[in-house]
Design a protein around this motif. Sequence first.
Motif, PDB file in Angstrom:
ATOM      1  N   HIS A   1       0.828  -1.208   0.000  1.00 30.36           N
ATOM      2  CA  HIS A   1       0.000   0.000   0.000  1.00 30.36           C
ATOM      3  C   HIS A   1       0.864   1.259   0.000  1.00 30.36           C
ATOM      4  O   HIS A   1       0.652   2.172  -0.808  1.00 30.36           O
ATOM      5  N   VAL A   2       1.841   1.304   0.889  1.00 25.59           N
ATOM      6  CA  VAL A   2       2.716   2.476   0.949  1.00 25.59           C
ATOM      7  C   VAL A   2       3.509   2.613  -0.349  1.00 25.59           C
ATOM      8  O   VAL A   2       3.660   3.720  -0.891  1.00 25.59           O
ATOM      9  N   TYR A   3       3.987   1.495  -0.874  1.00 25.73           N
ATOM     10  CA  TYR A   3       4.734   1.520  -2.139  1.00 25.73           C
ATOM     11  C   TYR A   3       3.844   2.053  -3.263  1.00 25.73           C
ATOM     12  O   TYR A   3       4.264   2.883  -4.078  1.00 25.73           O
ATOM     13  N   GLY A   4       2.595   1.606  -3.290  1.00 23.13           N
ATOM     14  CA  GLY A   4       1.665   2.096  -4.299  1.00 23.13           C
ATOM     15  C   GLY A   4       1.419   3.588  -4.184  1.00 23.13           C
ATOM     16  O   GLY A   4       1.375   4.308  -5.189  1.00 23.13           O
ATOM     17  N   LEU A   5       1.265   4.079  -2.964  1.00 21.06           N
ATOM     18  CA  LEU A   5       1.056   5.517  -2.759  1.00 21.06           C
ATOM     19  C   LEU A   5       2.251   6.325  -3.255  1.00 21.06           C
ATOM     20  O   LEU A   5       2.090   7.379  -3.889  1.00 21.06           O
ATOM     21  N   VAL A   6       3.452   5.830  -2.973  1.00 23.56           N
ATOM     22  CA  VAL A   6       4.663   6.525  -3.422  1.00 23.56           C
ATOM     23  C   VAL A   6       4.746   6.519  -4.947  1.00 23.56           C
ATOM     24  O   VAL A   6       5.046   7.548  -5.574  1.00 23.56           O
ATOM     25  N   LEU A   7       4.451   5.375  -5.555  1.00 22.59           N
ATOM     26  CA  LEU A   7       4.468   5.302  -7.020  1.00 22.59           C
ATOM     27  C   LEU A   7       3.455   6.269  -7.627  1.00 22.59           C
ATOM     28  O   LEU A   7       3.715   6.897  -8.659  1.00 22.59           O
ATOM     29  N   GLY A   8       2.304   6.402  -6.979  1.00 23.79           N
ATOM     30  CA  GLY A   8       1.306   7.349  -7.460  1.00 23.79           C
ATOM     31  C   GLY A   8       1.816   8.779  -7.416  1.00 23.79           C
ATOM     32  O   GLY A   8       1.578   9.568  -8.337  1.00 23.79           O
ATOM     33  N   GLU A   9       2.525   9.129  -6.354  1.00 28.71           N
ATOM     34  CA  GLU A   9       3.093  10.473  -6.247  1.00 28.71           C
ATOM     35  C   GLU A   9       4.145  10.722  -7.326  1.00 28.71           C
ATOM     36  O   GLU A   9       4.362  11.865  -7.732  1.00 28.71           O
ATOM     37  N   LEU A  10       4.767   9.648  -7.791  1.00 30.19           N
ATOM     38  CA  LEU A  10       5.784   9.769  -8.837  1.00 30.19           C
ATOM     39  C   LEU A  10       5.181   9.705 -10.240  1.00 30.19           C
ATOM     40  O   LEU A  10       5.902   9.774 -11.230  1.00 30.19           O
ATOM     41  N   GLY A  11       3.859   9.558 -10.316  1.00 31.13           N
ATOM     42  CA  GLY A  11       3.191   9.523 -11.607  1.00 31.13           C
ATOM     43  C   GLY A  11       3.256   8.186 -12.314  1.00 31.13           C
ATOM     44  O   GLY A  11       2.924   8.095 -13.501  1.00 31.13           O
ATOM     45  N   GLU A  12       3.655   7.126 -11.609  1.00 29.84           N
ATOM     46  CA  GLU A  12       3.754   5.798 -12.217  1.00 29.84           C
ATOM     47  C   GLU A  12       2.438   5.054 -11.988  1.00 29.84           C
ATOM     48  O   GLU A  12       2.333   4.144 -11.164  1.00 29.84           O
TER      49      GLU A  12
END
Length: 241
Positions: free
Chosen positions: A85-96
């Motif tokens: 979940h945290v990894y997904g949130l970070v990827l979202g912030e990076l536009g991935e």
Amino acid sequence: MNATTPNEATREAIDALLDKVEEIALENPEAALAELESAPPELAEDPSVVLVRTDLAFAVHGPEAARAVIEPLAQRIPDDPDVCHVYGLVLGELGEQERMVEQFLRVLELDRVIDGGDTVDRETEDRIVAAAEEALASLPDPFRSRIADVAILVEARPSPDIVREGFDPRALGLFEGPCDVDRQNLEPTTAPPRIVLYSANLLADSPDPETLRVEVQTTVLHEVGHYFGLDEHDLEHMGLA
């Protein structure tokens, strides 16, 4: 001689470290991050410590720094839903977006397995509905009358379809449909708006009955805010984020 086993001792040390960091972070996130970065490896590499370090790295240095912290852990334990979940949130912030959705779908499936499915007992569901109705009843009269026909629905968790669109699988609620202003210009046959509450996510976040009631009411008022045209910044300022 201390009878505490090494694992128990390490767990106690981790808990003490996180308590200390939480207190430091209230006033100085950068110092809190430095505290975690200087911790011994047996503490620093624990998943719970890495997750907190990720949050602090994001707050202090931004999403790229957060990614550098969380990505190795996500590769090491790919089936931990909190890490995904945290990894997904970070990827979202990076536009991935594509990789974010991949992690979010994994979270959805892992949470279902851990919870034993999507079933929440009727008593809990009734408490959620009662708390939601209480929140709506607390609105001032002009607002209460304008939201009278907005449906409140309870579902276990977000569907895979909306998660594929980038929706957070651990969201507590969702507002769908036209907002109050937009409805003035729509045909009467337009489907009415609705607020969906995700019972499994609410229960995971607030297992105690009283905290569940408060969380449901906060979530309902958050979604009502969207109905009346407020954005996330407005809601955060009002304490409803």
